[in-house]
Motif scaffolding. Structure first.
Motif, mmCIF file in Angstrom:
data_model
loop_
_atom_site.group_PDB
_atom_site.id
_atom_site.type_symbol
_atom_site.label_atom_id
_atom_site.label_comp_id
_atom_site.label_asym_id
_atom_site.label_seq_id
_atom_site.Cartn_x
_atom_site.Cartn_y
_atom_site.Cartn_z
ATOM 1 N N ASP A 34 -21.633 -31.058 52.881
ATOM 2 C CA ASP A 34 -21.073 -31.778 54.026
ATOM 3 C C ASP A 34 -21.800 -33.091 54.273
ATOM 4 O OD1 ASP A 34 -19.775 -32.544 56.294
ATOM 5 O OD2 ASP A 34 -20.533 -30.914 57.567
ATOM 6 N N THR A 36 -20.521 -35.230 56.297
ATOM 7 C CA THR A 36 -20.092 -35.659 57.633
ATOM 8 C C THR A 36 -21.036 -35.097 58.696
ATOM 9 O OG1 THR A 36 -18.638 -33.763 58.105
ATOM 10 C CG2 THR A 36 -17.696 -35.600 56.855
ATOM 11 N N ALA A 37 -22.107 -34.408 58.286
ATOM 12 C CA ALA A 37 -23.013 -33.724 59.218
ATOM 13 C C ALA A 37 -23.613 -34.704 60.218
ATOM 14 C CB ALA A 37 -24.129 -33.026 58.448
ATOM 15 N N SER A 38 -23.454 -34.416 61.504
ATOM 16 C CA SER A 38 -23.984 -35.302 62.539
ATOM 17 C C SER A 38 -24.813 -34.561 63.582
ATOM 18 C CB SER A 38 -22.836 -36.039 63.239
ATOM 19 O OG SER A 38 -21.935 -35.112 63.841
ATOM 20 N N ASN A 39 -25.031 -33.256 63.368
ATOM 21 C CA ASN A 39 -25.811 -32.445 64.305
ATOM 22 C C ASN A 39 -27.225 -32.287 63.756
ATOM 23 O OD1 ASN A 39 -27.005 -30.514 65.906
ATOM 24 N ND2 ASN A 39 -25.297 -29.078 65.833
ATOM 25 N N ASN A 42 -28.888 -28.909 62.726
ATOM 26 C CA ASN A 42 -28.478 -28.221 61.496
ATOM 27 C C ASN A 42 -28.986 -28.911 60.241
ATOM 28 O OD1 ASN A 42 -27.030 -26.314 62.967
ATOM 29 N ND2 ASN A 42 -25.127 -27.485 62.882
ATOM 30 N N CYS A 43 -29.901 -29.874 60.429
ATOM 31 C CA CYS A 43 -30.331 -30.684 59.285
ATOM 32 C C CYS A 43 -31.811 -30.537 58.952
ATOM 33 C CB CYS A 43 -29.989 -32.157 59.540
ATOM 34 S SG CYS A 43 -28.207 -32.491 59.542
ATOM 35 N N SER A 333 -25.270 -43.375 59.919
ATOM 36 C CA SER A 333 -24.142 -43.356 58.983
ATOM 37 C C SER A 333 -24.184 -44.577 58.081
ATOM 38 C CB SER A 333 -22.812 -43.338 59.739
ATOM 39 O OG SER A 333 -22.708 -42.181 60.537
ATOM 40 N N SER A 376 -22.729 -39.410 56.348
ATOM 41 C CA SER A 376 -23.906 -39.204 57.185
ATOM 42 C C SER A 376 -25.170 -39.311 56.345
ATOM 43 C CB SER A 376 -23.842 -37.830 57.845
ATOM 44 O OG SER A 376 -25.082 -37.522 58.486
ATOM 45 N N PRO A 379 -28.399 -35.380 56.300
ATOM 46 C CA PRO A 379 -28.699 -34.159 55.550
ATOM 47 C C PRO A 379 -30.035 -34.230 54.812
ATOM 48 C CG PRO A 379 -26.415 -34.785 55.229
ATOM 49 C CD PRO A 379 -27.078 -35.935 55.923
#
Length: 398
Positions: A34, A36-39, A42-43, A333, A376, A379
């Protein structure tokens, strides 16, 4: 049964082609990388355990509602900006549960039904929903790219009419990563003062200046980043929050920093206090913890900045002749220009189905031409390099 719901919620709710492709692969057990991960939670970032001791304080059992937020919470935000050499009294700060709620407060303050707010293009798609929910008309003003992103001042000025009540900036913009410069600030102040228009500056990514401490900006043709916080020429509302400042979107705290000419500023604050008092949405534990949490901002932001810079550096070093990174100054981004031999949707579907990598198409952010993708930089580096490498490998085959 066709129930007569309000027109403002008549959105297209069917899953789009890209989401359907992701769902199909997910059901087949295919792992999607992913981009598109922006949280941030979760990274893989590390949050100091002592930060959360404040949540167990017995003070959280006491409730003393304050419409604009508890004094200690607003003082914590004021001190955070003071460390950045921006003087903002707690009395000019309103705490909210999110920047989305802050936008809603400001729309209720500034705009009657049938009047409009101007929003940048490209930028993130949240605005369209927020404005529709609040019965606000929308018009777009363009950002243009000539090696760096700029306001199209003439186009913006043409958008202003008697119905225009506010201009939204995103500083730095998402996803272009562009800050406003001094000349653009002067232009906006003059335009908004002349037409009695408010400025709403979304600065949730402001602390993530990717060029700080690198090659002098002047040698790149770029200007230093400028915050709208404390702007006194035109009525200005600067937004920030824990979601980006501390990488803690689940803690649900944001703020409005109000500034401007003193007479209109006081009138706006008294009205905002009534709006905020109607909701009383910001919770007590988070307000009690703000001082402690914001004291860890430099540590958390340092981790995020190091990750973003590492991924951006790797991406820059592995580009091919068919891919270009558009200049960015801040944020999380990167925008890539790719060959327009296919539509963005065709490219993104190919990345999903063939490479098992998810990215955003440029049209998601209202880019006015093709082909762009947005990825993103959050990650972990091994996953980022694998995912971005698959995309670059495919593009290199053209």
């Amino acid at each position: 049964m066709n129930f007569p719901f309000a027109r403002r919620t008549n959105w297209h709710q069917e899953s789009n082609t890209l989401n359907k492709a992701l769902e199909e692969l997910g059901k087949s057990g295919v792992e999607i990388l992913d981009l598109t991960a922006s949280n941030p939670t979760n990274c893989g970032f590390v949050y100091p355990p002592e930060m959360f001791s404040a949540l167990s304080s017995l003070d959280n059992l006491q409730y003393h509602p304050d419409a604009c937020g508890m004094e200690k919470g607003r003082q914590a935000v004021s001190q955070y900006y003071a460390r950045q050499k921006v003087a903002l009294p707690p009395s000019d700060i309103i705490l909210t549960a999110s920047t989305s709620e802050a936008y809603s407060f400001l729309m209720r303050l500034l705009v009657n039904p049938g009047q409009k707010i101007l929003i940048p293009k490209p930028s993130y798609p949240l605005f369209q929903f927020l404005l529709e929910i609040n019965d606000v008309d929308v018009d777009h003003y363009p950002l243009v790219y000539d090696g760096q992103w700029r306001l199209d001042r003439q186009a913006l000025e043409r958008c202003v009419d008697a119905k225009t009540k506010a201009i939204i900036l995103v500083n730095p913009n998402n996803p272009t990563g562009s800050y406003i410069d001094a000349a653009e600030l002067n232009f906006l102040n003059e335009l908004c003062s002349k037409h009695q228009i408010a400025i709403i500056s979304d600065e949730v990514f402001f602390d993530y200046n990717l060029l700080k401490g690198t090659v002098p900006l002047s040698s790149r043709g770029l200007s230093p980043s400028i915050s709208m916080a404390g702007n006194k020429v035109a009525l200005t509302f600067t937004l920030g929050g824990l979601s980006k400042t501390l990488g803690l979107p689940q803690m649900k705290c944001a703020w409005i920093l109000a500034s401007g000419p003193q007479d209109v500023l006081q009138g706006s604050l008294s009205r905002l206090e009534i709006i905020a008092d109607t909701y009383l949405s910001i919770n007590t534990p988070v307000q009690n913890a703000l001082g402690l949490w914001l004291g860890h901002a430099e540590e958390i932001q340092g981790q995020i900045m190091a990750r973003v810079k590492e991924n951006l550096q790797w991406l820059s070093a592995h580009l091919n002749d068919h891919t270009q990174i558009l200049t960015l100054q801040g944020g999380w981004s990167a925008t890539l220009r790719i060959p327009a031999i296919k539509s963005e949707e065709e490219w993104v579907l190919e990345f999903i189905r063939e490479d098992h990598v998810s990215v955003y198409p440029g049209y998601f952010f209202d880019f006015d031409r093709e082909a762009y993708i947005v990825i993103s930089l959050l990650p972990p580096a091994p996953m980022f390099q694998e995912a971005a490498g698959r995309i670059l490998k495919r593009l290199a085959k053209i």
